[in-house]
Write a protein that holds these residues in place. Structure first.
Motif, mmCIF file in Angstrom:
data_model
loop_
_atom_site.group_PDB
_atom_site.id
_atom_site.type_symbol
_atom_site.label_atom_id
_atom_site.label_comp_id
_atom_site.label_asym_id
_atom_site.label_seq_id
_atom_site.Cartn_x
_atom_site.Cartn_y
_atom_site.Cartn_z
ATOM 1 N N ILE A 1 -4.034 0.447 5.759
ATOM 2 C CA ILE A 1 -2.798 -0.278 5.470
ATOM 3 C C ILE A 1 -2.961 -1.217 4.276
ATOM 4 O O ILE A 1 -2.065 -1.334 3.430
ATOM 5 C CB ILE A 1 -2.346 -1.084 6.707
ATOM 6 N N ALA A 2 -4.107 -1.888 4.175
ATOM 7 C CA ALA A 2 -4.319 -2.829 3.066
ATOM 8 C C ALA A 2 -4.275 -2.115 1.725
ATOM 9 O O ALA A 2 -3.743 -2.641 0.736
ATOM 10 C CB ALA A 2 -5.655 -3.557 3.236
ATOM 11 N N LEU A 3 -4.819 -0.899 1.667
ATOM 12 C CA LEU A 3 -4.791 -0.136 0.419
ATOM 13 C C LEU A 3 -3.400 0.408 0.143
ATOM 14 O O LEU A 3 -2.944 0.425 -1.007
ATOM 15 C CB LEU A 3 -5.811 0.999 0.474
ATOM 16 N N LEU A 4 -2.709 0.852 1.192
ATOM 17 C CA LEU A 4 -1.335 1.325 1.005
ATOM 18 C C LEU A 4 -0.455 0.208 0.437
ATOM 19 O O LEU A 4 0.426 0.466 -0.394
ATOM 20 C CB LEU A 4 -0.760 1.830 2.329
ATOM 21 N N LYS B 1 2.065 0.051 -2.818
ATOM 22 C CA LYS B 1 3.448 -0.411 -2.688
ATOM 23 C C LYS B 1 3.732 -1.554 -3.666
ATOM 24 O O LYS B 1 4.766 -1.560 -4.347
ATOM 25 C CB LYS B 1 3.720 -0.865 -1.260
ATOM 26 N N ASN B 2 2.815 -2.507 -3.760
ATOM 27 C CA ASN B 2 3.010 -3.642 -4.662
ATOM 28 C C ASN B 2 2.994 -3.222 -6.128
ATOM 29 O O ASN B 2 3.542 -3.926 -6.984
ATOM 30 C CB ASN B 2 1.930 -4.705 -4.412
ATOM 31 N N ALA B 3 2.390 -2.079 -6.419
ATOM 32 C CA ALA B 3 2.374 -1.557 -7.787
ATOM 33 C C ALA B 3 3.633 -0.760 -8.116
ATOM 34 O O ALA B 3 3.776 -0.244 -9.227
ATOM 35 C CB ALA B 3 1.142 -0.679 -7.994
ATOM 36 N N TYR C 1 4.127 7.381 9.570
ATOM 37 C CA TYR C 1 3.977 6.243 10.484
ATOM 38 C C TYR C 1 3.168 5.131 9.831
ATOM 39 O O TYR C 1 3.543 3.939 9.894
ATOM 40 C CB TYR C 1 3.318 6.726 11.770
ATOM 41 N N LEU C 2 2.054 5.476 9.199
ATOM 42 C CA LEU C 2 1.242 4.473 8.518
ATOM 43 C C LEU C 2 2.012 3.848 7.362
ATOM 44 O O LEU C 2 1.959 2.630 7.147
ATOM 45 C CB LEU C 2 -0.052 5.107 8.000
ATOM 46 N N GLY C 3 2.735 4.666 6.599
ATOM 47 C CA GLY C 3 3.502 4.147 5.472
ATOM 48 C C GLY C 3 4.556 3.155 5.894
ATOM 49 O O GLY C 3 4.737 2.104 5.261
ATOM 50 N N GLY D 1 4.964 -1.106 5.120
ATOM 51 C CA GLY D 1 6.122 -1.733 4.495
ATOM 52 C C GLY D 1 6.915 -0.844 3.563
ATOM 53 O O GLY D 1 7.868 -1.305 2.925
ATOM 54 N N PHE D 2 6.559 0.446 3.467
ATOM 55 C CA PHE D 2 7.342 1.346 2.629
ATOM 56 C C PHE D 2 8.690 1.612 3.290
ATOM 57 O O PHE D 2 8.765 1.839 4.503
ATOM 58 C CB PHE D 2 6.615 2.685 2.433
ATOM 59 N N ALA D 3 9.749 1.606 2.504
ATOM 60 C CA ALA D 3 11.059 2.004 3.012
ATOM 61 C C ALA D 3 11.062 3.514 3.221
ATOM 62 O O ALA D 3 10.393 4.248 2.491
ATOM 63 C CB ALA D 3 12.146 1.614 2.019
#
Length: 405
Positions: free
Chosen positions: A66-69, A73-75, A88-90, A94-96
């Motif tokens: 999750i930390a890497l995902l 997302k922040n990029a 599910y992980l996405g 926090g991914f829409a």
């Protein structure tokens, strides 16, 4: 001519002081990710494309932490999912749902219903039967969903040897199946094959793929790869993002209509940002060959078929002028428990540290409890600090879900 990785001596990924601190705090073996390197790689890939309607989606099959995902997302990247678990992980990162593209195979009805219930609205499908299933599920939910809620694409079968995708001769039938369900085929997905370092394997296919896309009556988006490689041999051929990005951007811009472009790096984005830090627990010599036993196992790292059976392994004693042919062996008696074979390493001692490089993709993601060893912890380095991003397992994990009477 393919680009070669820059030829330079291997250096340790962190200082000996940092490595010792990490092992002291978090234990060994330990997955270590460098967030600064990951962000640099993300920027490098993003800047390779000048086409304005390009979106990037990280293929989380390669790493689901999750930390890497969240870094992706922040990029500004979205997520590319191969399974409902990826989705599910996405979502938990926090991914829409609208920022997640599903491209997978062989969902059963309940899984298809789950994907749609999560709100994922772009699906690249792998067969006519999966397209029919989507139509049935969509029709059953038609009162709550509209045609424009879904973008449906076909995964293109690139050869008779590949199990992935819809054959070109089936496209007309696919369009008909979609229309009968009140849907339309608006996307084309091109997957070259896993771990391809040859840039030409992608650039040579551009015109062919665009021509196929233009044959679709409702074509709106092109999802171009999957399969971008990473040079585990650091002096071998490396995929050239700028050559590929320039070629694809130029040719898609010359189409008579605006097409949304999706690029889905996985391994190529995340492989090089991580190493597995282990300690030597045994040393023996077989003639002139050094045989190192370490406190990890092949079960803690991806199967050789994924990375060609080779990764660079380095020691903090690399400055030693004398190197020896070395096998690095795991802590089981499984005869194939080799983390590296025929490496060139200095003479090492019990307690020394070594690093197995380039484990960011399909490393922890493909680790298992084979040989009944718990999985390592994961740590993220970022902006000069470190944090735990996954706890180390203990032996109790081996009893999970077992019914003991």
């Amino acid at each position: 001519m393919e680009k070669l990785s820059e030829i330079k001596p291997l250096v340790t990924p962190v200082s000996v002081e940092v490595a010792e601190e990490l092992l002291h705090i978090y234990g060994s073996p330990l997955y270590v990710y460098d967030g600064d390197i990951l962000n640099q790689t993300i920027d490098h890939i993003t800047q390779a494309f000048s086409y304005s309607q390009t979106r990037f989606h990280f293929a989380s099959v390669t790493n689901g932490n999750i930390a890497l995902l969240k870094i992706f997302k922040n990029a500004g990247w979205g997520l590319h999912a191969n399974t409902p678990g990826d989705i599910y992980l996405g979502l938990n990162a926090g991914f829409a749902p609208g920022d997640i593209v599903y491209s997978g195979s062989n969902l059963h009805r309940e899984e298809m219903e789950q994907v749609l219930s999560w709100g994922v609205n772009t699906l690249n499908l792998d067969s006519l039967s999966q397209l029919r299933l989507l139509g049935e599920v969509f029709h059953a939910e038609s009162q709550s969903r509209r045609e424009e809620d879904l973008q449906v694409g076909l995964r293109l079968n690139v050869s008779e040897e590949s199990r992935i995708g819809v054959c070109l001769g089936e496209f007309e039938k696919a369009v008909s199946i979609a229309e009968s369900a009140g849907l339309k085929i608006s996307g084309l997905h091109f997957y070259r094959g896993t771990g391809t370092n040859a840039t030409s394997a992608f650039t040579d296919a551009i015109d062919w793929v665009l021509e196929i896309g233009e044959s679709l009556p409702d074509w709106e988006y092109l999802d171009f790869g999957g399969g971008f490689g990473y040079p585990y041999h650091h002096q071998g051929a490396a995929f050239d993002w700028h050559i590929f990005g320039n070629e694809l951007s130029r040719r898609i811009a010359n189409l008579g209509k605006k097409i949304n472009l999706v690029i889905e790096p996985g391994r190529s984005a995340v492989a090089g940002c991580a190493f597995l830090l282990v300690k030597v627990v045994s040393v023996k010599w077989q003639g002139d060959k050094q045989v190192l036993g370490v406190d990890s196992t092949i079960a803690n790292i991806s199967v050789p078929a994924v990375h060609g059976g080779y990764r660079e392994i380095i020691s903090w004693k690399n400055q030693s002028p004398e190197k020896y042919l070395t096998d690095v062996c795991g802590n089981t008696t499984y005869s194939r428990d080799y983390l590296g074979k025929n490496c060139q390493l200095p003479a090492l001692e019990i307690g020394d540290m070594i690093a197995i490089l380039d484990v960011g993709a399909y490393g922890y993601a493909m680790s298992s409890h084979f040989l009944h060893r718990p999985k390592p912890a994961e740590v993220l380095l970022e902006n000069g600090s470190h944090q735990l991003i996954r706890k180390r397992e203990d032996y109790s994990v081996l009893l999970n879900n077992q019914i003991i009477s």
